[in-house]
Design a protein around this motif. Structure first.
Motif, short mmCIF file in Angstrom:
data_model
loop_
_atom_site.label_atom_id
_atom_site.label_comp_id
_atom_site.label_asym_id
_atom_site.label_seq_id
_atom_site.Cartn_x
_atom_site.Cartn_y
_atom_site.Cartn_z
N THR A 17 0.83 -1.20 0.00
CA THR A 17 0.00 0.00 0.00
C THR A 17 0.87 1.25 0.00
O THR A 17 0.60 2.20 -0.75
N LEU A 18 1.90 1.27 0.84
CA LEU A 18 2.81 2.42 0.87
C LEU A 18 3.53 2.60 -0.46
O LEU A 18 3.67 3.73 -0.95
N PHE A 19 3.97 1.51 -1.07
CA PHE A 19 4.66 1.60 -2.35
C PHE A 19 3.74 2.19 -3.43
O PHE A 19 4.12 3.12 -4.15
N PHE A 20 2.52 1.66 -3.53
CA PHE A 20 1.61 2.16 -4.55
C PHE A 20 1.12 3.58 -4.25
O PHE A 20 0.88 4.37 -5.16
N GLY A 21 1.01 3.91 -2.99
CA GLY A 21 0.67 5.28 -2.62
C GLY A 21 1.77 6.25 -3.03
O GLY A 21 1.49 7.33 -3.56
N TRP A 22 3.01 5.85 -2.81
CA TRP A 22 4.15 6.67 -3.21
C TRP A 22 4.20 6.82 -4.74
O TRP A 22 4.43 7.91 -5.26
N ARG A 23 3.97 5.74 -5.47
CA ARG A 23 3.97 5.78 -6.94
C ARG A 23 2.82 6.67 -7.46
O ARG A 23 2.98 7.40 -8.42
N PHE A 24 1.68 6.60 -6.80
CA PHE A 24 0.54 7.44 -7.17
C PHE A 24 0.90 8.91 -6.98
O PHE A 24 0.62 9.74 -7.85
N TRP A 25 1.52 9.25 -5.87
CA TRP A 25 1.94 10.62 -5.60
C TRP A 25 2.93 11.10 -6.67
O TRP A 25 2.82 12.22 -7.17
N GLN A 26 3.89 10.25 -7.03
CA GLN A 26 4.85 10.61 -8.08
C GLN A 26 4.15 10.84 -9.41
O GLN A 26 4.47 11.80 -10.13
N ALA A 27 3.20 9.99 -9.74
CA ALA A 27 2.48 10.12 -11.01
C ALA A 27 1.68 11.42 -11.04
O ALA A 27 1.63 12.10 -12.07
N ARG A 28 1.09 11.81 -9.92
CA ARG A 28 0.36 13.08 -9.85
C ARG A 28 1.28 14.25 -10.05
O ARG A 28 0.93 15.22 -10.72
N GLN A 29 2.46 14.20 -9.46
CA GLN A 29 3.45 15.27 -9.62
C GLN A 29 3.86 15.39 -11.09
O GLN A 29 3.97 16.49 -11.63
N GLU A 30 4.11 14.25 -11.72
CA GLU A 30 4.49 14.25 -13.14
C GLU A 30 3.36 14.78 -14.01
O GLU A 30 3.61 15.53 -14.96
N LEU A 31 2.13 14.42 -13.70
CA LEU A 31 0.98 14.90 -14.46
C LEU A 31 0.83 16.41 -14.32
O LEU A 31 0.59 17.11 -15.31
#
Length: 118
Positions: A17-31
């Motif tokens: 959950t922490l890993f995917f949450g971190w990846r989601f946050w990164q993807a939002r920043q990139e978007l």
């Protein structure tokens, strides 16, 4: 299931959950960054299109510029949605003398060039 197995499964679930949450946050920043870059590219394209039309239809004009041309350029400026460029355009179009108009053209062209970012 034993307590150790449930604990290990819970820990694995937490890490996932922490890993995917971190990846989601990164993807939002990139978007967000991509959207900002796209908006700047759209502005740059609009500024270049307007600048080209302004040079062709105003600076290279032989004689007085007709109403349709002024309206077309006014609409292009408004479509940029850039308050400083619109304000400078209005200073140019509101000029009372040829000397004032020439000064405002220089200011407008300078602002157009400065608004283009890499």
């Amino acid at each position: 299931m034993s307590k150790n197995t449930l604990g290990l499964l819970g820990l694995l679930l937490l890490i996932t959950t922490l890993f995917f949450g971190w990846r989601f946050w990164q993807a939002r920043q990139e978007l967000t960054a991509a959207k900002e870059e796209l908006a700047q590219q759209n502005l740059n394209t609009g500024v270049l299109t307007f600048t080209s039309a302004f040079i062709d239809k105003i600076l290279k004009a032989q004689g007085e510029v007709d109403f349709e041309t002024r309206l077309q350029l006014e609409n292009q400026v408004r479509d940029l949605k850039h308050p400083a460029i619109l304000a400078q355009w209005q200073k140019f179009t509101g000029s009372n003398t040829e000397a004032e108009a020439q000064a405002e053209v220089k200011n407008l062209l300078e602002l157009l060039i400065k608004s283009i970012k890499n």
